[in-house]
Design a protein around this motif. Structure first.
Motif, mmCIF file in Angstrom:
data_model
loop_
_atom_site.group_PDB
_atom_site.id
_atom_site.type_symbol
_atom_site.label_atom_id
_atom_site.label_comp_id
_atom_site.label_asym_id
_atom_site.label_seq_id
_atom_site.Cartn_x
_atom_site.Cartn_y
_atom_site.Cartn_z
ATOM 1 N N VAL A 71 38.766 44.458 39.357
ATOM 2 C CA VAL A 71 39.746 44.621 38.287
ATOM 3 C C VAL A 71 39.722 46.067 37.809
ATOM 4 C CG1 VAL A 71 40.521 43.840 36.010
ATOM 5 C CG2 VAL A 71 39.394 42.225 37.551
ATOM 6 N N ILE B 35 44.496 43.830 40.092
ATOM 7 C CA ILE B 35 43.485 42.874 40.536
ATOM 8 C C ILE B 35 43.543 42.764 42.048
ATOM 9 C CG2 ILE B 35 42.722 40.474 40.468
ATOM 10 C CD1 ILE B 35 44.041 40.299 37.683
ATOM 11 N N HIS C 121 36.682 39.254 42.397
ATOM 12 C CA HIS C 121 37.810 40.112 42.051
ATOM 13 C C HIS C 121 37.364 41.503 41.653
ATOM 14 C CE1 HIS C 121 39.581 36.039 41.566
ATOM 15 N NE2 HIS C 121 40.505 36.645 42.285
ATOM 16 N N TRP D 242 34.294 45.533 37.827
ATOM 17 C CA TRP D 242 35.194 46.342 37.012
ATOM 18 C C TRP D 242 35.139 47.799 37.467
ATOM 19 C CZ3 TRP D 242 38.342 44.257 33.367
ATOM 20 C CH2 TRP D 242 38.052 42.946 32.945
ATOM 21 N N HIS E 116 47.402 35.832 41.447
ATOM 22 C CA HIS E 116 46.903 36.438 40.205
ATOM 23 C C HIS E 116 47.999 36.563 39.149
ATOM 24 C CE1 HIS E 116 44.123 38.442 43.360
ATOM 25 N NE2 HIS E 116 43.577 37.316 42.952
ATOM 26 N N PRO F 259 39.910 37.481 33.399
ATOM 27 C CA PRO F 259 39.176 38.725 33.156
ATOM 28 C C PRO F 259 39.118 39.012 31.663
ATOM 29 C CG PRO F 259 41.059 39.087 34.641
ATOM 30 C CD PRO F 259 41.183 37.705 34.071
ATOM 31 N N SER G 41 42.041 40.284 29.197
ATOM 32 C CA SER G 41 43.315 40.018 29.851
ATOM 33 C C SER G 41 43.687 38.563 29.598
ATOM 34 C CB SER G 41 43.179 40.271 31.362
ATOM 35 O OG SER G 41 44.313 39.823 32.054
ATOM 36 N N GLY H 298 44.848 47.372 35.043
ATOM 37 C CA GLY H 298 44.763 45.921 35.132
ATOM 38 C C GLY H 298 45.027 45.364 36.520
ATOM 39 N N ILE I 206 33.111 39.532 38.638
ATOM 40 C CA ILE I 206 34.215 40.468 38.494
ATOM 41 C C ILE I 206 33.642 41.878 38.587
ATOM 42 C CG2 ILE I 206 36.073 41.340 37.025
ATOM 43 C CD1 ILE I 206 36.328 38.590 35.795
#
Ligand SMILES: [Zn+2]
Ligand SMILES: [Zn+2]
Length: 143
Positions: free
Chosen positions: A93, A100, A91, A131, A34, A74, A77, A98, A129
């Motif tokens: 996040v 991961i 992932h 979050w 990452h 993301p 980012s 931030g 993703i």
């Protein structure tokens, strides 16, 4: 962490010429999952000496196109690169810091490719993703 010889073999298997920048970028991303482009550049420079930004950009693109690296981006980012390819993992996040974290695909083998309605598309990848806030940030009071 694969041995240096393993990275050469990976390039050869992907029908790519073995070059020093390609080996260095592969090693950097294997060691730092990452990582963003700037991190990859500084790791490669630290380990292998001077290499141009453009060379690293080019190598990242070549290795991603060849399937040796996976790129994900993301929202909010910069793009990140990782060497864990081919398993369609997802992932987590953190919105605050931030961070991961990899998370295995939600449904197993043929990962998350069974959309509730595929709209007639031939689906080959599902990008998911999740979050939220990582455990460290979740312990802090909301700013
Ligand atoms: Zn966090
Ligand atoms: Zn990952």
């Amino acid at each position: 962490m694969p041995t240096p010889g393993r990275f050469e073999a990976m390039l050869r298997e992907a029908a790519l010429r073995v070059t020093r920048p390609r080996l260095a970028v592969l090693a950097a991303v294997h060691a730092h999952p990452h990582a963003d482009t700037d991190s990859v550049i500084s790791i490669v420079r630290r380990d292998s000496g001077e290499v141009s930004h453009q060379a690293v950009y080019d190598v990242l693109r070549t290795l991603t196109d060849a399937g040796l690296l996976r790129r994900f981006h993301p929202e909010g980012s910069v793009a990140r690169y990782e060497a864990r390819v081919g398993d369609n993992h997802h992932h987590l996040v953190c919105r605050s810091c931030g961070a991961i974290t990899d998370v295995d695909c939600a449904v197993g083998e043929s990962p998350c490719l069974a959309a509730s309605d595929d709209g007639g598309y031939t689906i080959d990848e599902a990008e998911v993703i999740y979050w939220g806030r990582c455990p460290t940030c979740a312990r802090q009071p909301v700013p």
